[in-house]
Motif scaffolding. Structure first.
Motif, PDB file in Angstrom:
ATOM      1  N   LYS A  54       0.828  -1.207   0.000  1.00 25.44           N
ATOM      2  CA  LYS A  54       0.000   0.000   0.000  1.00 25.44           C
ATOM      3  C   LYS A  54       0.864   1.259   0.000  1.00 25.44           C
ATOM      4  CE  LYS A  54      -3.654  -2.238   2.589  1.00 25.44           C
ATOM      5  NZ  LYS A  54      -4.327  -2.314   3.882  1.00 25.44           N
ATOM      6  N   ASP A  55       2.119   1.130   0.480  1.00 26.75           N
ATOM      7  CA  ASP A  55       3.027   2.272   0.531  1.00 26.75           C
ATOM      8  C   ASP A  55       3.665   2.584  -0.815  1.00 26.75           C
ATOM      9  OD1 ASP A  55       2.499   2.346   3.248  1.00 26.75           O
ATOM     10  OD2 ASP A  55       4.205   1.051   3.721  1.00 26.75           O
ATOM     11  N   ILE A  56       3.445   1.711  -1.792  1.00 23.02           N
ATOM     12  CA  ILE A  56       4.069   1.866  -3.106  1.00 23.02           C
ATOM     13  C   ILE A  56       3.056   2.498  -4.059  1.00 23.02           C
ATOM     14  CG2 ILE A  56       5.191   0.648  -4.999  1.00 23.02           C
ATOM     15  CD1 ILE A  56       5.799  -1.577  -2.956  1.00 23.02           C
ATOM     16  N   GLN A  57       3.492   3.493  -4.813  1.00 23.38           N
ATOM     17  CA  GLN A  57       2.587   4.208  -5.712  1.00 23.38           C
ATOM     18  C   GLN A  57       2.169   3.352  -6.909  1.00 23.38           C
ATOM     19  OE1 GLN A  57       1.650   7.212  -4.767  1.00 23.38           O
ATOM     20  NE2 GLN A  57       3.063   7.285  -3.053  1.00 23.38           N
ATOM     21  N   SER A  58       3.129   2.834  -7.642  1.00 23.76           N
ATOM     22  CA  SER A  58       2.850   2.126  -8.897  1.00 23.76           C
ATOM     23  C   SER A  58       2.964   0.617  -8.708  1.00 23.76           C
ATOM     24  CB  SER A  58       3.816   2.595  -9.973  1.00 23.76           C
ATOM     25  OG  SER A  58       5.146   2.333  -9.556  1.00 23.76           O
ATOM     26  N   ALA A  59       2.236   0.079  -7.750  1.00 25.47           N
ATOM     27  CA  ALA A  59       2.382  -1.336  -7.414  1.00 25.47           C
ATOM     28  C   ALA A  59       1.658  -2.265  -8.380  1.00 25.47           C
ATOM     29  CB  ALA A  59       1.879  -1.588  -5.998  1.00 25.47           C
ATOM     30  N   SER A  60       0.713  -1.762  -9.141  1.00 28.83           N
ATOM     31  CA  SER A  60      -0.133  -2.653  -9.928  1.00 28.83           C
ATOM     32  C   SER A  60       0.596  -3.303 -11.104  1.00 28.83           C
ATOM     33  CB  SER A  60      -1.355  -1.898 -10.435  1.00 28.83           C
ATOM     34  OG  SER A  60      -0.956  -0.817 -11.236  1.00 28.83           O
ATOM     35  N   GLU A  61       1.547  -2.613 -11.725  1.00 28.95           N
ATOM     36  CA  GLU A  61       2.180  -3.174 -12.916  1.00 28.95           C
ATOM     37  C   GLU A  61       3.539  -3.827 -12.642  1.00 28.95           C
ATOM     38  OE1 GLU A  61       3.187   1.148 -12.566  1.00 28.95           O
ATOM     39  OE2 GLU A  61       1.271   0.174 -12.897  1.00 28.95           O
ATOM     40  N   LEU A  62       3.909  -3.981 -11.378  1.00 31.73           N
ATOM     41  CA  LEU A  62       5.198  -4.584 -11.035  1.00 31.73           C
ATOM     42  C   LEU A  62       5.029  -6.064 -10.700  1.00 31.73           C
ATOM     43  CD1 LEU A  62       6.567  -1.793  -8.683  1.00 31.73           C
ATOM     44  CD2 LEU A  62       7.157  -2.180 -11.067  1.00 31.73           C
ATOM     45  N   SER A  63       6.136  -6.801 -10.813  1.00 30.80           N
ATOM     46  CA  SER A  63       6.103  -8.204 -10.395  1.00 30.80           C
ATOM     47  C   SER A  63       6.172  -8.278  -8.871  1.00 30.80           C
ATOM     48  CB  SER A  63       7.272  -8.970 -11.012  1.00 30.80           C
ATOM     49  OG  SER A  63       8.485  -8.556 -10.425  1.00 30.80           O
ATOM     50  N   LYS A  64       5.921  -9.464  -8.327  1.00 29.34           N
ATOM     51  CA  LYS A  64       5.900  -9.610  -6.872  1.00 29.34           C
ATOM     52  C   LYS A  64       7.281  -9.398  -6.266  1.00 29.34           C
ATOM     53  CE  LYS A  64       3.612 -13.604  -6.961  1.00 29.34           C
ATOM     54  NZ  LYS A  64       2.878 -14.787  -6.476  1.00 29.34           N
ATOM     55  N   THR A  65       8.356  -9.802  -6.968  1.00 33.45           N
ATOM     56  CA  THR A  65       9.698  -9.591  -6.430  1.00 33.45           C
ATOM     57  C   THR A  65      10.073  -8.111  -6.465  1.00 33.45           C
ATOM     58  OG1 THR A  65      10.616 -10.172  -8.604  1.00 33.45           O
ATOM     59  CG2 THR A  65      10.561 -11.894  -6.932  1.00 33.45           C
TER      60      THR A  65
END
Length: 114
Positions: A54-65
């Motif tokens: 939740k603290d990350i802005q662009s978390a939706s398009e990144l991989s889990k690592t």
């Protein structure tokens, strides 16, 4: 079997790893979708700070690592703001590879020592 083995590893790790006011415990929890990190003072039983995706802005398009790496950087930045330089790493029975390892690398890069 896999979950039972992790719980046994967690108990043996937790018996040795304790956090205090000067050197809190960096606890990591990883589910199949998300990863969480928190700094805990075991003497008082209090969570000092926590970080998740939740603290990350662009978390939706990144991989889990990649998300795990950014969560590590976020917890490291929050810890240094609160004045913590050294922590005790608690992987909660998870093996030190993949997302747990990336979180640790991110925390180290942002200034934490463990």
């Amino acid at each position: 079997m896999n979950r039972q083995a992790r719980i046994l590893r967690k108990k043996s790790i937790r018996a040795k790893v304790k956090g205090n006011q000067q050197r809190p415990r960096l606890n990591v929890f990883r589910s199949s979708k998300h990863i969480y990190a928190s700094l805990i003072n075991d003497q008082e039983g209090k969570t000092m700070t926590a970080a998740s995706e939740k603290d990350i802005q662009s978390a939706s398009e990144l991989s889990k690592t990649e998300k795990a790496y950014l969560v590590g950087k976020a917890i490291g930045q929050k810890a240094t703001k609160k004045g913590f330089k050294k922590v005790v790493f608690d992987r909660s029975g998870f093996l030190y590879h993949g997302r747990v390892k990336k979180l640790a690398e991110g925390a180290r890069e942002s200034g934490l020592k463990f």
